[in-house]
Design a protein around this motif. Structure first.
Motif: not given
Length: 286
Positions: A235, A241, A244
């Motif tokens: 992060r 998202e 990630y």
């Protein structure tokens, strides 16, 4: 756009990127005429017998026109994007509508609907769409790139991720390009084939770190993060998202044993064995 009737029937996408440019140069060295389909024509390599055509996966009508008269297509996967699978499907449909006879698709090792590495699921779905669309096909499922290990190591000399003691049969981008160029020169010999394009060895990330240290002299260690640690450390970069998830699942796929075994497909297709991590690092250092 140049007159379509004057363009070669072999097309390469991604020629402004690393793999696509390597493939295009090898085809040019072999004396093959080719059509380079690129997003930014001004950035395309200047190669003999290569025609440059502007094209994006997002615009099916432009893709359809750019692919008219193409028989063999090398399709590099699009840039990572939440809509990449839809873009792939649209581009494949445009290729079929244009009469493309054979698609050589750059996929990913272990592509499956339930693959741990999230982006490998999109590669599997793209493969299935190509099969259903009906052209001849060859799938090149490249493993994780050996070239990336040094870049993944932090400034503190730590290679970190939740890979545990899992192993990865990584491959250099140069070896992937050699396989693709060999297939494109004799596509009829590779119709319907799926190749696992890996390096010659299966290494844990502890062994990767030790090899980088030994060959380069840079002190590198591997830290086996928890999944929570992995998300937190990543992060530091602002990303959506899904990105990630992709980054972290690169490592959890290794932990799950999904990025092995090593194959002999590079040797079988090209007649030359693939580079090991030690070979690659030595060539860069040299």
């Amino acid at each position: 756009m140049p007159h379509l009737e004057s363009l070669p029937a072999l097309a390469v996408t991604g020629a402004t990127g690393h793999i696509g440019s390597l493939v295009a140069r090898q085809l040019a060295d072999a004396g093959l005429a080719q059509r380079l389909l690129v997003r930014r024509p001004g950035s395309a390599p200047d190669l003999p017998s290569a025609a440059v055509v502007g094209c994006t996966y997002e615009d099916s009508s432009v893709s359809r026109a750019a692919l008219d008269g193409v028989d063999v297509l090398f399709m590099v996967s699009g840039a990572e994007h939440p809509d990449r699978l839809d873009q792939h499907r649209g581009f494949v449909d445009a290729a079929v509508a244009a009469g493309v006879g054979h698609v050589v698709y750059l996929s990913f090792f272990g592509a499956a609907p339930d693959a741990t590495f999230t982006l490998a699921r999109d590669h599997w779905a793209t493969e299935q769409h190509i099969i259903a669309a009906g052209p001849r096909y060859t799938f090149l499922r490249n493993a994780f790139y050996t070239d990336f290990f040094e870049a993944m190591t932090g400034a503190d000399g730590v290679l970190r991720g939740p890979a545990g003691t899992g192993r990865v049969a990584s491959v250099t981008r140069a070896d992937v390009a050699r396989v693709a160029a060999a297939v494109l020169q004799r596509p009829q010999d590779h119709q319907g084939a799926t190749y696992d394009v890996t390096g010659p060895e299966e290494l844990s990330l502890t062994e990767v770190a030790a090899t980088i240290t030994e060959v380069t002299g840079r002190s590198v260690v591997y830290h086996d993060e928890s999944i929570a640690e992995a998300y937190e450390s990543r992060r530091a970069w602002d990303a959506p998202e899904w990105q990630y998830d992709a980054w972290v699942s690169t490592y959890t796929a290794i932990a799950a044993g999904e990025l092995v075994p090593a194959s002999d497909h590079v040797l079988r297709v090209t007649g030359r064995p693939p580079e090991s991590l030690r070979d690659h690092l030595g060539s860069v250092e040299g």
